[in-house]
Design an enzyme around this catalytic site. Structure first.
Site: not given
Ligand code: NI
Length: 167
Positions: A46, A51, A91-92, A133-134, A137
């Site tokens: 995701g 991000q 998370c990236l 989660h996304e 963000h």
């Molecule tokens: Ni994330």
């Protein structure tokens, strides 16, 4: 499509609240395509536009085993929540860190698709976790915010140290 640079925690730009998309135009579709490519390349399941330093309410998700079920949500909102589950999240923007987080087991999401059409999608399990989660963000939240202060400080120090070594 260009691979986009992913901001790393604790970059303050991850704390911005993303703006709604007012028109789903070619620019938004190009953003979606670049985000998808960046997510697959990372690899991740995701990615939120914030991000990649674009404060718009846009996310992409793919939790399928074969990485062939891309979901795109524009201006997503969770309109129903049900149950509880705990899953280990990563998370990236927080590379190498995986910690358990409690979230809803089932959600119903309302959003616009890449043609600007409104749709609803029910999600359970990993997909529900990933979408929530996304969406976090988009409100300037990172999953480490759910962890203890002690863990948050440890993670911040670890990533800041890595960033210094990489310079
Ligand atoms: Ni994330």
């Amino acid at each position: 499509m260009p691979i986009l640079n992913i901001l790393r925690y604790p970059d303050p730009r991850l704390r911005r609240v993303a703006e709604p998309v007012t028109e789903v135009d070619g620019r938004v579709r190009t953003l979606l395509d670049s985000m998808a490519e960046t997510m697959y390349r990372a690899p991740g399941i995701g990615l939120a536009a914030i991000q990649v330093d674009t404060p718009l309410r846009v996310i992409v998700v793919d939790v399928s085993d074969h990485r062939n079920n891309l979901l795109a949500f524009i201006n997503p909102r969770i309109v129903e929540y049900e149950g509880m589950q705990v899953m280990e999240e990563g998370c990236l923007s927080v590379p190498g860190i995986f910690e358990p987080v409690e979230r809803s087991r089932r959600i119903l999401v309302r959003a616009l698709d890449r043609d600007g059409q409104e749709f609803e999608r029910e999600a359970e399990g990993l997909l529900a976790v990933c979408i929530a989660h996304e969406i976090d963000h988009l409100d300037g939240k990172v999953f480490v915010d759910y962890l203890s202060r002690l863990k948050q400080n440890r993670i911040r120090k670890k990533l800041e140290k890595q960033d210094k070594l990489a310079m």
